[in-house]
Write a protein that holds these residues in place. Sequence first.
Motif, PDB file in Angstrom:
ATOM      1  N   SER A 150       0.833  -1.204   0.000  1.00 13.11           N
ATOM      2  CA  SER A 150       0.000   0.000   0.000  1.00 13.11           C
ATOM      3  C   SER A 150       0.863   1.247   0.000  1.00 13.11           C
ATOM      4  N   MET A 151       1.937   1.261   0.757  1.00 14.02           N
ATOM      5  CA  MET A 151       2.841   2.408   0.780  1.00 14.02           C
ATOM      6  C   MET A 151       3.470   2.625  -0.595  1.00 14.02           C
ATOM      7  N   GLN A 152       3.776   1.553  -1.271  1.00  9.10           N
ATOM      8  CA  GLN A 152       4.337   1.695  -2.623  1.00  9.10           C
ATOM      9  C   GLN A 152       3.298   2.311  -3.579  1.00  9.10           C
ATOM     10  N   ASP A 153       2.055   1.899  -3.440  1.00  6.17           N
ATOM     11  CA  ASP A 153       0.989   2.486  -4.262  1.00  6.17           C
ATOM     12  C   ASP A 153       0.843   3.984  -3.952  1.00  6.17           C
ATOM     13  N   ILE A 154       0.893   4.345  -2.655  1.00  9.81           N
ATOM     14  CA  ILE A 154       0.800   5.757  -2.268  1.00  9.81           C
ATOM     15  C   ILE A 154       1.978   6.521  -2.860  1.00  9.81           C
ATOM     16  N   ASP A 155       3.149   5.939  -2.842  1.00 10.99           N
ATOM     17  CA  ASP A 155       4.341   6.579  -3.401  1.00 10.99           C
ATOM     18  C   ASP A 155       4.162   6.860  -4.890  1.00 10.99           C
ATOM     19  N   ARG A 156       3.610   5.892  -5.606  1.00 11.24           N
ATOM     20  CA  ARG A 156       3.370   6.095  -7.043  1.00 11.24           C
ATOM     21  C   ARG A 156       2.348   7.206  -7.275  1.00 11.24           C
ATOM     22  N   ALA A 157       1.297   7.222  -6.452  1.00  9.36           N
ATOM     23  CA  ALA A 157       0.262   8.259  -6.597  1.00  9.36           C
ATOM     24  C   ALA A 157       0.843   9.644  -6.320  1.00  9.36           C
ATOM     25  N   ILE A 158       1.690   9.775  -5.333  1.00  2.00           N
ATOM     26  CA  ILE A 158       2.307  11.066  -5.023  1.00  2.00           C
ATOM     27  C   ILE A 158       3.243  11.486  -6.145  1.00  2.00           C
ATOM     28  N   GLN A 159       3.937  10.528  -6.734  1.00  2.00           N
ATOM     29  CA  GLN A 159       4.797  10.863  -7.881  1.00  2.00           C
ATOM     30  C   GLN A 159       3.962  11.403  -9.043  1.00  2.00           C
ATOM     31  N   SER A 160       2.817  10.755  -9.238  1.00  2.00           N
ATOM     32  CA  SER A 160       1.915  11.220 -10.302  1.00  2.00           C
ATOM     33  C   SER A 160       1.407  12.624  -9.998  1.00  2.00           C
ATOM     34  N   MET A 161       1.039  12.888  -8.753  1.00  2.00           N
ATOM     35  CA  MET A 161       0.562  14.216  -8.373  1.00  2.00           C
ATOM     36  C   MET A 161       1.676  15.248  -8.540  1.00  2.00           C
ATOM     37  N   THR A 162       2.892  14.873  -8.187  1.00  2.00           N
ATOM     38  CA  THR A 162       4.024  15.781  -8.337  1.00  2.00           C
ATOM     39  C   THR A 162       4.247  16.104  -9.807  1.00  2.00           C
ATOM     40  N   LEU A 163       4.128  15.117 -10.631  1.00  2.00           N
ATOM     41  CA  LEU A 163       4.284  15.348 -12.075  1.00  2.00           C
ATOM     42  C   LEU A 163       3.194  16.296 -12.584  1.00  2.00           C
ATOM     43  N   SER A 164       1.946  16.063 -12.167  1.00  2.00           N
ATOM     44  CA  SER A 164       0.836  16.937 -12.588  1.00  2.00           C
ATOM     45  C   SER A 164       1.051  18.357 -12.088  1.00  2.00           C
ATOM     46  N   THR A 165       1.488  18.535 -10.846  1.00  2.67           N
ATOM     47  CA  THR A 165       1.740  19.860 -10.292  1.00  2.67           C
ATOM     48  C   THR A 165       2.850  20.545 -11.069  1.00  2.67           C
ATOM     49  N   SER A 166       3.855  19.793 -11.428  1.00  3.66           N
ATOM     50  CA  SER A 166       4.950  20.359 -12.212  1.00  3.66           C
ATOM     51  C   SER A 166       4.455  20.824 -13.576  1.00  3.66           C
TER      52      SER A 166
END
Length: 164
Positions: A122-138
Amino acid sequence: MPQGLPDSDSSNAGSSPQVNAYAIDRLSQAFETSAKRWELIVYPSLFAFIILAAYGFYLVFSLAKDVHYLAISVDTNMTVMASNMQSISDNISQMSANVRTMAVGVDSMARDVNTLEPMLVSMQDIDRAIQSMTLSTSSMRNDMAVMNQNISRPMHFMNSFMPW
């Protein structure tokens, strides 16, 4: 011929008591002389033996007394050592019980770590989701920068006309 000595030629029985008396007298004198010589040797030797025997008795008595004190000392030290050994035995028993408790705790921790593995996924899934959000914010930041570039030039020109 000396007086008191029998005639060597006479071998009759009448002169025998006189010869026997002379021989006994000579034997008596020789015995007394020999006894005096032995007295000079035996009495000092007997005195030295008595002194050595008394000293030997003193040594044996002293040794027996020292062995008695040694036995008392060893007995005292053995009593102290026995109580210390009992204390060590009790402490080792307590330590053994503590190690058993620790083993149970370590087993419990191993089971808990096995329970945490799904949380790791689950933590790995959260990590991927945060990476995706970071990419979108960028991406949004880049878009805002482009828009700012496009709007700021004309606005800059119009700002000089505006009173505020």
